[in-house]
Structures are given as C-alpha cells and as structure tokens.
Design a protein around this motif. Structure first.
Motif, PDB file in Angstrom:
ATOM      1  N   ASP A 172      32.269  18.716   6.051  1.00  0.00           N
ATOM      2  CA  ASP A 172      31.761  17.550   6.779  1.00  0.00           C
ATOM      3  C   ASP A 172      31.040  17.964   8.058  1.00  0.00           C
ATOM      4  N   LYS A 196      27.033  17.419   9.112  1.00  0.00           N
ATOM      5  CA  LYS A 196      26.632  16.809  10.393  1.00  0.00           C
ATOM      6  C   LYS A 196      25.750  17.771  11.193  1.00  0.00           C
ATOM      7  N   ARG A 197      26.072  19.045  11.154  1.00  0.00           N
ATOM      8  CA  ARG A 197      25.275  20.052  11.891  1.00  0.00           C
ATOM      9  C   ARG A 197      23.861  20.132  11.304  1.00  0.00           C
ATOM     10  N   GLU A 211      22.256  17.779   9.817  1.00  0.00           N
ATOM     11  CA  GLU A 211      21.535  16.561  10.226  1.00  0.00           C
ATOM     12  C   GLU A 211      21.065  16.676  11.671  1.00  0.00           C
ATOM     13  N   GLU A 243      23.827  19.103  20.047  1.00  0.00           N
ATOM     14  CA  GLU A 243      24.848  18.599  19.132  1.00  0.00           C
ATOM     15  C   GLU A 243      25.142  19.627  18.025  1.00  0.00           C
ATOM     16  N   SER A 244      24.085  20.277  17.527  1.00  0.00           N
ATOM     17  CA  SER A 244      24.289  21.254  16.457  1.00  0.00           C
ATOM     18  C   SER A 244      25.104  22.451  16.965  1.00  0.00           C
ATOM     19  N   LEU A 259      28.734  21.339  17.172  1.00  0.00           N
ATOM     20  CA  LEU A 259      29.332  21.302  15.839  1.00  0.00           C
ATOM     21  C   LEU A 259      29.586  22.718  15.313  1.00  0.00           C
TER      22      LEU A 259
END
Length: 466
Positions: A423, A427-428, A430, A439-440, A443
């Motif tokens: 998961d 998300k990373r 995206e 954000e990446s 994550l």
C-alpha cells in the motif's frame, strides 16, 4: 547416465527395460504423523533423479506409494479417538503441501495400500500356490524364507543368532525365525479387511510388491521396474523381503537398479523419534524458505549421510542467494532456451550418479564469471541471453531459482506487513507521478522502517528484507 547400484555396489550405466522410457518406484510415507527431514531428503533425492532422467530424454513413469494401512496408524486412531481415514487423509494432505513447499514434483502414480488390496490378495495366492507361503493355525500367512535360495542376496546379510532372537515374534507358528508376515489375522475391534484368507491386514512388505506389479510391471520383462529407491534403512528387511516376494511369485526380479539415500543426522546424532530429535519439516518451513531447505538438503551427495545443523544451513543459503542476485540483475529480460556449454556440463555432472558437488561447483563458477563480465562496461546482450537460459536450466533440473528474484528475499515478512508495504509503495508511486517529492520521500522512509530496502526499476518498485 550412470547410477550406483546399492546391491551390486558399483556404478552402472543406465540401460532401461524399454528404450526411451524409465520406470521408478520409491517407498513413500506411512501417513500417521508429520513428515521429518528424513522424508524430505529421500523425496528430494528421487525428485532430482526423475528430473535428471527426463533431461536425458527419458519418458519417466515415477510411482511413490502412500502407506495408509499400518499398526502405527491404528494406534494413533485409538489414542486420538479419530477415524483412521480422517488421520490418513490429514497427514497425506500435509505431506503433499510440505513436498510442494520444497519443490518436490508430484509422482505420476501415487497408489495407496487401501486401494491395492486385490493386488495383494493375488500376490499372496501365487506365493501359496507355488509353495513359498504358508498359513498358520491362527490364520496368519507367512513367506517361507527357506524356500527362496536367493533370500538375503539383496542386502548381502548373514542371518546370525542375534537377528533370529530379535525376530522370534510368533516363533511357535513360524517355520523359520526370519519368515515374515504376508497376511496378519486380526480378531479384535481394530480395522480389518475381509480377504479370501479371512479377516485381517496385509504385511507391510507385501504392499509395495503388489503395487509395483499392479502399476508398473511389464508382461515378459526381466524386471518389474527399472529403478527401485528409498532410504538406506529400507534395504533390510523391507527391500530384501519385497524382492523375495516378487521373484518367487512372478517370472521376474523386482528391479534392475536399486538406489538408497543416506540418513539424516541432527547435529551429528542420528535422527530418531525415540531420541526426541526428529526435526519435523513443518517446523523447518516456519524458519526457512522451502527452496533454501531444498538447496541445503541436496547440497551433499545423496548416498552420504547428511548432518543437519543451522550453521551449515546459513552457509548454504548464501550460495542460493547468489543465484537469485544474478537472476535479479537480469530481471525483466525475456527467457530463452538456447543450448549452452554450461547446460551440457551440468547435465554431464548430474548424469554421473547425481554428482551434485560437481554440479554446484559449476554453478558457482558460472555465477562468478558472469558477474565479473556484467560488472564491466557494455550491454553484454549475448551473455545475458545465455545467462537467462542457464538459470532456467538450473531451475528445471535442480529446482533452484524458481521464485521471483525479489520475492525470494522477502521471506520472513508476514502477510499483513507485506500488504502494508504494498500500500505504501502504491501511494509513493502516485506521489512521484504528481511530483510531490516531499511526500514520496516521507513514504519511502515509512517503507524502510519495516527493515526492508526498496529498488526502483523499469518494471516497477520492488523491495526485499534487509
């Protein structure tokens, strides 16, 4: 192809009964308890033999029986209060799953004793009619060892007084101390079968002979099967008695070649349930990947006794890791089936009585030299094609390297954690597409906190346990 014959005690060139075909029968488990490392070793040895025979172009028929009639099973049922079929079905299913986990292919034929009773009755009757068996006043039927001039020729044993004293069961009913039961009359409330000889159960030695005759023997052939295999502990009395029954009841010998694998010791001590050191396979699979166990248990020659210890297992795993690290370098490239000098050398080594030491040395040299070239500048297109072909052949003939190159290094991470990591990777990905690098990175750090490394490749993001 050469095979060491346990009876003739020499390597013999393999010449099949039927050109282009090979028949193999191996004594399988008695399904009353969990499989231990001894079961795994024997199953792996003959799985490898089947693969090597096929690689040499033989059409292989491989049979391995299930013993589901046995006093141990009856005792287990009495102690547990369970139905006998419930017990045998449970442990047969467990055996299959554990063999699957270590990459043992299912046999072509897997006869059960309970499904082969008519064949047993027929064999007993032939032995009675030919004067090689007799029925006692209590209803038991014994094989008369004195009627067989070749008895003990298989194991080259001499029947001494100690042997005779240890085998005096029903001595008043038996003609000779060495005589063994073909049919045991049973008059209690345990499981029995209604045979032409009365209520009772078949003798253990009888079962394999009958199943071989039913499924593998060819009319008019000199031998029932090409190869008969099992653990070294089965040579006497089990295989000796099988061979005696078959030659006396039929017009052929049981097997042309006899193969036996060595014992498994635990930290230098012979594995034994009575000693409390019987290492169950299901417990080993909780600690180690099935392919790691396969590699380790096959890493010494099949005829040698195998000393299982965790230090050697860890060393063995590092050797297997090298195969996967090379496979990982070529991840995503197409497979090919080209002939290569390496394949020829590997098959030649394994065709010499399954010389696994030579085979593993060839693999080590191949990995080392390939990595050295790949480390130099250049695309190395032809080398990569040949390497992929060689890795596929190692997988086919030895069963090493069958897993995804990244997933192999994920062993020990539980399913829930794997889902969490998946998961986070989604998300990373995206966040990276949206160019949200802060954000990446956040994550990525969350993923690394699970004790794993992540690798971004053209085929996607992969991870492995540190």
């Amino acid at each position: 192809m050469y095979i060491y014959d346990s009876v003739q005690k020499t390597k013999r060139e393999f010449t099949p009964l039927v050109e282009g075909k090979a028949s193999l029968y191996v004594c399988g488990p008695t399904v009353y308890d969990d499989s231990h490392l001894g079961h795994a070793k024997s199953a792996l040895v003959f799985d490898l033999l089947s693969r090597v025979l096929k690689a040499n172009g033989y059409d292989v028929t491989y049979a391995r029986n299930i013993t589901d009639i046995d006093d141990k099973i009856i005792k287990k049922a009495a102690e547990s209060g369970k139905d006998i079929k419930e017990i045998t079905d449970f442990y047969t299913d467990a055996f299959h799953k554990e063999m699957d986990a270590i990459g043992v292919s299912r046999p072509d034929i897997e006869p059960k004793a309970t499904e082969s009773l008519d064949a047993m009755y027929e064999l007993i009757q032939k032995l009675i009619d030919s004067g090689h068996a007799y029925k006692t006043s209590e209803g038991d039927i014994y094989f008369d060892t004195s009627s067989d001039g070749e008895y003990l020729s298989l194991s080259s044993r001499v029947q001494d007084e100690d042997d005779k004293l240890q085998r005096v069961e029903n001595s008043l009913q038996k003609r000779n101390p060495a005589d063994f039961a073909l049919w045991k009359s049973v008059k209690d409330n345990t499981i029995t079968f209604n045979s032409p000889f009365g209520e009772g159960r078949p003798g253990w030695h009888l079962e394999c002979s009958a199943m071989i005759e039913k499924h593998l023997a060819h009319e008019g052939a000199e031998f029932a099967v090409d190869i008969h295999g099992g653990g070294a502990d089965l040579l006497f009395p089990h295989h000796e008695n099988e061979a005696a029954q078959t030659r006396c009841a039929t017009n052929h010998a049981l097997a042309n070649y006899w193969m036996h694998n060595g014992f498994v010791n635990i930290d230098g001590e012979k594995m034994s349930k009575s000693l409390g050191n019987s290492f169950f396979l299901k417990d080993a699979l909780k600690e180690y990947d099935g392919e790691v166990l396969r590699f380790y248990l096959l890493s010494t020659h099949y005829r040698s006794n195998f000393n299982f210890n965790t230090q050697d297992l860890a060393t063995s795993k590092k050797r297997l890791d090298k195969i996967y690290r090379l496979k990982k370098r070529l991840f995503g490239l197409a497979d090919c089936t080209d002939a290569t000098p390496f394949k020829e050398s590997l098959l030649k080594a394994l065709s010499d009585d399954m010389n696994v030491s030579s085979a593993l040395a060839l693999i080590e040299a191949f990995i080392s030299s390939t990595n050295e070239v790949l480390d130099t500048a250049g695309k190395h297109k032809e080398l990569k094609r040949e390497t992929i072909s060689n890795l596929a052949y190692i997988e086919k003939i030895l069963g090493f390297g069958s897993k995804n190159a990244y997933e192999y290094f994920q062993f020990g991470v539980d399913a829930h954690t794997k889902l969490q990591i998946f998961d986070l990777i989604v998300k990373r990905d995206e966040a990276k597409k949206e160019k949200n690098f802060q954000e990446s990175d956040k994550l990525r750090d969350e993923i690394l906190a699970f004790g794993v490394n992540i690798m971004d490749t053209p085929q996607g993001t992969f991870w492995e346990k540190v």
